[in-house]
Design a protein around this motif. Structure first.
Motif, mmCIF file in Angstrom:
data_model
loop_
_atom_site.group_PDB
_atom_site.id
_atom_site.type_symbol
_atom_site.label_atom_id
_atom_site.label_comp_id
_atom_site.label_asym_id
_atom_site.label_seq_id
_atom_site.Cartn_x
_atom_site.Cartn_y
_atom_site.Cartn_z
ATOM 1 N N ALA A 180 -17.785 17.970 -1.405
ATOM 2 C CA ALA A 180 -16.967 17.125 -0.528
ATOM 3 C C ALA A 180 -15.489 17.307 -0.842
ATOM 4 C CB ALA A 180 -17.377 15.659 -0.685
ATOM 5 N N ILE A 210 -14.335 21.361 -0.071
ATOM 6 C CA ILE A 210 -14.360 21.726 1.345
ATOM 7 C C ILE A 210 -13.499 20.766 2.143
ATOM 8 C CG2 ILE A 210 -15.870 21.943 3.354
ATOM 9 C CD1 ILE A 210 -17.886 23.200 1.517
ATOM 10 N N ALA A 260 -19.331 19.101 4.375
ATOM 11 C CA ALA A 260 -18.847 18.448 3.164
ATOM 12 C C ALA A 260 -19.395 17.052 2.989
ATOM 13 C CB ALA A 260 -17.323 18.400 3.184
#
Lengths: 505, 566
Positions: free
Chosen positions: B56, B59, B228
């Motif tokens: 998370a 990206i 993500a």
């Protein structure tokens, strides 16, 4: 003494507000008097809290007079909870109405608002059924007039008359129930009744009394099918009053019912309430889907939210040892949350009504974009009502759901229904949000709209901030809710020691 | 404000990566949050969670950088402040969800990413379609969340009855479940509920209907949602609670079947879809199906490794698609074609992503997909395995078709496409590189995946072993098949031209628009609900006589109910 003062300050100030309003015709001055009175009453409630924290009993009049008058007030945490919530909302509504109301007879408005608030504060502290009933009626009568306050128009008058008739029938049913109890026992003392009525347990007469109480006070608490007056009254009333009606008056009706029911003892009406709650939430949410009037939509959503609250109460009453505490805690916390979020939602709708003179959702399209601060507040209230973190509605819904899980079995089924309802409600909340805030701005709307007065914006922003605060730090509300829930749980037999032993607390 | 967002994104990315290095430590932090219900606000560095968080963070950061240029066109109409505010909140909530050590915190952030996705999908709120898609995503995922919430309160109640100090703690609940302290019927309810929540959030069959519509979001947001943040949450939840529910005999097979059916169904739909972003959306559901099935095979490694690889190549594909849409101003692949001449960097990176998606050997998608097959074979889940092998073939076909229609053959666009600026191509290049080499990381990955997860089984696997394992297995045939499909279709299409249909594609459009008619299925229930509402509102006449009648009926009903109970 403090208990009496908490109520009397409001009633006394009602008189003063009327006189001052009549003589000066100043909204600001009259509103200020109301605000000060509410603050003063709040201070008294704080004093009561302090005394109770020290473990001292508190009531009025003295024990000697109580035995003779059979009408008295007694301090308790449930009353503090109700009074605290009501005064918070009433103070903000008083501020809001200083600029929002534009009528000449402003004195009457504030006098009635204060009278209504004093009734709400009173029902929490009433020590016997007589006092409870009188204060309940004081609240009701003030609210009838407030609904029909804009009497030049037809809609408020119609709504007021419907409300008056239905509510009065309900009150009479409740009064009949109370009279029967009195004829049996010769007393109306809430504390003494349970033991006196024990002989009646399971009898058909007691069931009839319970039914009278549930239906009678259930009218005010908007339990389906006794809710029919609500959508008209809540949408036609001045917006500040709509906020009070939805935010605290119907809840006060429920608490009145709860206090009377507890005194009647051990008929198993909890299950009944749970089923009524189920019907109530479905009817409220489904009919709300059909509404094109913003305030009517919120009115129906209040019916649904009452369903959630009654579910918590019903689980607590039906299973005192399993869910007595957790059910009451969820229900009471939801009352607090509902006062904040629905009160805010109605004030917000009122602000839009003030700007554009319409409650039609389609005609309000895009207004939240024109007034971004109002748009954000509207978004907060709507999401809070739908139970989305981090706004306040989620926590109390989780608590009510916990009560269902504590009961287990079909209690879990009820939880599923409750959460399903909050998904159904998302349909109309998001529809309203997508139109009122994100919708296209109609061509024929004037480019410049009148700006919102600061005193209209302030209470809305305050409630939105409170909604966020209670959502992020739910413990802040538990301070007020937990003692009240413990108090009720101990009355219905799910005493705190029982709960600690069971590991529920 | 933009510089601030990029800075926050960068710091977040660095910190989430640094967390992986800090693996092995004790719970990070726990502060009192709601003492009234013994809920702490606790974060815990579990192996599964920290990789999801790192995905998370990293990206998300690349998507923010990419947004700088990509969102410029929209800035004239919509305030960028709202965009960056929600994006950062979205990424942050996902990280918090992945690191949460208790169910209540997880639930709050779970709902928060739902809200962020709603607000971001409807970012271009002046378009009615975007508003509808946002609401749909919110409502459908919250429909699944009914189960999650019920599961959480049931487990909470059970843990409270056990007298646990931390009734919400995830690891505490798992250990209680494994020692048989949580009654089986409650565990069953919670298992079904958690599965429903994961199916909703990860857009699995039959709640997959919201994800293709969510393509109304700006492409950067699609990349975030698909790679993500949002959809990974469901997979994460299932993997995290796997040991607890593996006790239930039906839970794992059910999960495998749900994943396999989702994968196959959406792969078929992707075959005939004409919208570039919607092909990618269907492929996401399909790939999430692989991860679901891998959890169903009780393989944390396969599911999470595929999650990591998929995040990289799917983010790449989406950002490439954004670059293409930026250049051609259309999302219809039939109106693209021949873009490789105009957009060399986008072309190469897109090709890399396509190969990874199709499972061509040596690209990262291949390794993890193979691990999924191995896991299913090992667990004896033959049915889902067969479905997924069929899906692998379909995946190769639709991904090659997607690439061919967009970049190969003659140009069918009327715009004048050109390569995107560096703010967009830089993230593409980095992700392309990641797609090529991320599988080399497997050794370190497996050694850290089991961190703080005492009840999960994760075997250590070095790159060499992975190589040996994969190429030594009969399942390598699937990889070879994918290559063969690429070669054959490539030859056919380069001779006969790109597979653009001559006439209108009524049936194909109908099937893909309704996501395999599932829009109709759910639409039916919504229509039914509204019909019931209409009938109910007939009883609300506003006539005082009827209102009084209802009061009487209410009284009689209450009396009758009492009599019924006696």
């Amino acid at each position: 003494m403090e208990v009496l003062l908490a109520i009397a300050i409001l009633s006394g100030a009602a008189l003063l507000a009327y006189v001052v309003g009549r003589l000066s015709r100043s909204r600001m001055l009259t509103g200020f008097i109301a605000f000060v009175a509410i603050a003063g009453s709040g201070y008294m409630v704080y004093q009561i809290w302090n005394v109770l924290q020290d473990g001292m009993p508190l009531g009025w009049p003295s024990a000697w007079a109580q035995t003779r008058l059979q009408s008295y007030l007694v301090a308790n945490y449930l009353g503090i909870f109700l009074a605290g919530t009501a005064l918070l909302l009433a103070a903000l509504v008083a501020v809001y109405s200083m600029r929002y109301m534009h009528r000449r007879d402003i004195g009457k408005f504030y006098a009635l608002l204060l009278l209504m608030t004093s009734g709400i504060v009173g029902v929490g502290f009433a020590g016997d059924l007589f006092t409870l009933y009188v204060l309940f009626e004081a609240m009701s009568i003030a609210s009838f007039v407030l609904v029909a306050f804009e009497r030049e128009e037809w809609e408020p008058i119609e709504a007021g008359v419907k409300y008056l008739v239905i509510s009065t029938v309900g009150s009479l049913l409740a009064l009949l129930g109370i009279s029967i109890v009195f004829s049996w026992t010769g007393t109306l003392d809430l504390a003494a009744l349970p033991s006196l009525l024990e002989a009646q347990v399971g009898s058909a007469q007691l069931m009839a009394v319970v039914a009278l109480i549930i239906v009678g006070f259930g009218v005010k608490a908007a339990i389906v099918p006794m809710h029919t007056w609500l959508p008209d009254a809540h949408s036609a009333a001045p917006s500040g009053i709509s906020a009070m009606l939805s935010g605290i008056v119907i809840e006060a009706g429920l608490i009145t019912m709860l206090r009377a029911l507890i005194a009647l003892g051990t008929v198993n009406y909890g299950l009944l309430l749970v089923w009524l709650a189920l019907v109530t939430m479905f009817v409220g949410n489904l009919i709300a889907l059909r509404q094109s009037d913003l305030k009517r939509m919120f009115a129906y959503s209040s019916v649904a939210q009452m369903g959630y609250i009654i579910m918590g109460v019903g689980l607590a009453l039906g299973y005192p040892t399993l869910a007595g505490f957790s059910g009451m805690r969820g229900a009471l916390y939801h009352i607090l949350n509902h006062a904040v979020m629905k009160g805010g939602a109605f004030l917000c709708a009122g602000a839009f009504l003030w700007i554009l003179g319409t409650r039609d959702i389609r005609k309000l399209s895009g207004i939240g974009r024109k007034f971004p601060l109002m748009g954000i507040c509207f978004l907060i209230f709507v999401l809070a009502l739908a139970g989305a973190p981090p706004f306040n509605g989620w926590f109390s819904k989780v608590l009510i759901a916990k009560a269902g899980a504590d009961v287990g079995g079909w209690g879990i089924f009820m939880v599923v229904m409750l959460v399903l309802n909050s998904v159904i409600s998302l349909f109309y909340y998001l529809d309203a949000l997508n139109t009122v805030v994100f919708g296209p701005i109609p061509e024929d709307r004037p480019r410049t709209l009148k700006p919102l007065p600061f005193l209209v914006v302030l209470p809305i922003v305050a409630l939105a901030a409170l909604s966020l605060l209670l959502g992020v730090l739910p413990d802040a509300g538990l301070v007020l809710v937990d003692p009240a829930a413990e108090y009720v749980a101990s009355l219905i037999g799910g005493g705190v020691d029982v709960l600690v032993a069971a590991g529920v607390h | 404000m933009k510089a601030y967002s990029v800075l926050v994104g960068l710091v977040t990315a660095i910190l989430t990566v640094a967390l992986i290095g800090a693996a092995g430590d004790q719970p990070l932090t726990a502060v009192y949050w709601i003492p009234g219900i013994d809920a702490t606000f606790g974060l815990q560095l579990t192996g599964i969670g920290m990789f999801v968080a790192a995905v998370a963070g990293c990206i998300g950061f690349l998507a923010v950088v990419y947004s700088l240029k990509y969102m410029e066109d929209l800035e004239r109409e919509y305030t960028p402040t709202r965009y960056y505010f929600l994006t950062i909140l979205f990424i942050g909530s996902m990280i918090a969800l992945a690191l949460a050590d208790n169910f209540l915190v997880l639930y709050v952030f779970w709902e928060l990413i739902g809200f962020c996705s709603f607000a971001l999908i409807a970012y271009e709120y002046k378009r009615a379609k975007a508003r509808q898609a946002g609401s749909k995503a919110f409502i459908v995922t919250r429909f699944g969340d009914i189960g999650l919430l019920v599961g959480i309160v049931v487990l909470w109640s059970a843990m409270r009855n056990l007298g646990a100090d931390q009734p919400f703690s995830i690891s505490g609940t798992i250990s209680a479940a494994l020692s048989g302290q949580i009654p089986l019927h409650l565990l069953t309810i919670a298992g079904a509920g958690f599965m429903a929540g994961a199916i909703g959030k990860s857009a699995q069959f039959p709640l997959h209907v919201w994800l293709p519509d969510a393509m109304e979001a700006p492409t950067t947001i699609s990349a975030l949602i698909h790679a993500a943040t949002l959809v990974n949450a469901g997979i994460y939840l299932c993997a995290r609670t796997l040991p607890m529910f593996a006790v239930l005999p039906w839970w794992l097979p059910m999960l495998a079947w749900v994943g396999a059916i989702s994968a196959t169904l959406t792969a078929v739909l992707a075959l005939v879809e004409k919208d570039l972003k919607r092909v990618l959306a269907f492929s996401t559901i399909s790939q999430l199906g692989y991860m679901m099935a891998a959890v169903g095979a009780a393989s944390v490694f396969a599911s999470q490794f595929h999650l990591l690889n998929h995040a990289i190549f799917k983010a790449l594909l989406f950002l490439c698609a954004g670059s293409v849409i930026h250049a051609t101003h259309t999302r219809n692949m039939y109106e693209m074609g021949g873009l490789k001449r105009f957009m060399p960097i986008t072309h190469v990176t897109f090709l890399i992503g396509t190969m990874a998606l199709a499972g061509i050997p040596l690209f990262n998608g291949f390794w993890s997909k193979d691990a999924v097959f191995e896991a299913l074979l090992g667990a004896g889940q033959t049915g889902p395995l067969v479905l997924l092998i069929i899906t692998a073939v379909l995946t190769a076909i639709y991904s090659w078709r997607m690439y061919w229609l967009t970049f190969q053959a003659e140009s069918r666009t009327e715009a004048h496409p050109h390569e995107s600026p560096w703010q967009m191509t830089l993230p593409l290049s980095l992700l392309g590189l990641g797609t090529l080499i991320s599988w080399l990381y497997v050794g370190d990955y497996t050694s850290k995946l089991g961190n703080q997860l005492p009840y999960h089984e994760v075997d250590l696997l070095e790159v060499g072993e992975l190589w040996h394992h994969t190429f030594g297995s009969p399942l390598i045939i699937i990889g070879i098949l994918a290559v063969a499909i690429f070669v054959i279709l490539g030859v056919v299409w380069s001779k006969r031209g790109a597979p653009v249909p001559a006439g209108p594609q009524m049936w194909a459009d109908l099937v893909t628009d309704t996501k395999g008619f599932f829009d109709w299925f759910w639409g039916f229930w919504v229509v039914l609900m509204r019909a019931v509402a209409s009938v109910l509102s007939l009883f609300q006449t506003g006539d005082l006589n009827y209102n009084s009648l209802w009061l009487a009926i209410g009284f009689i009903a209450v009396l009758l109910m009492f009599l019924g109970w006696g």
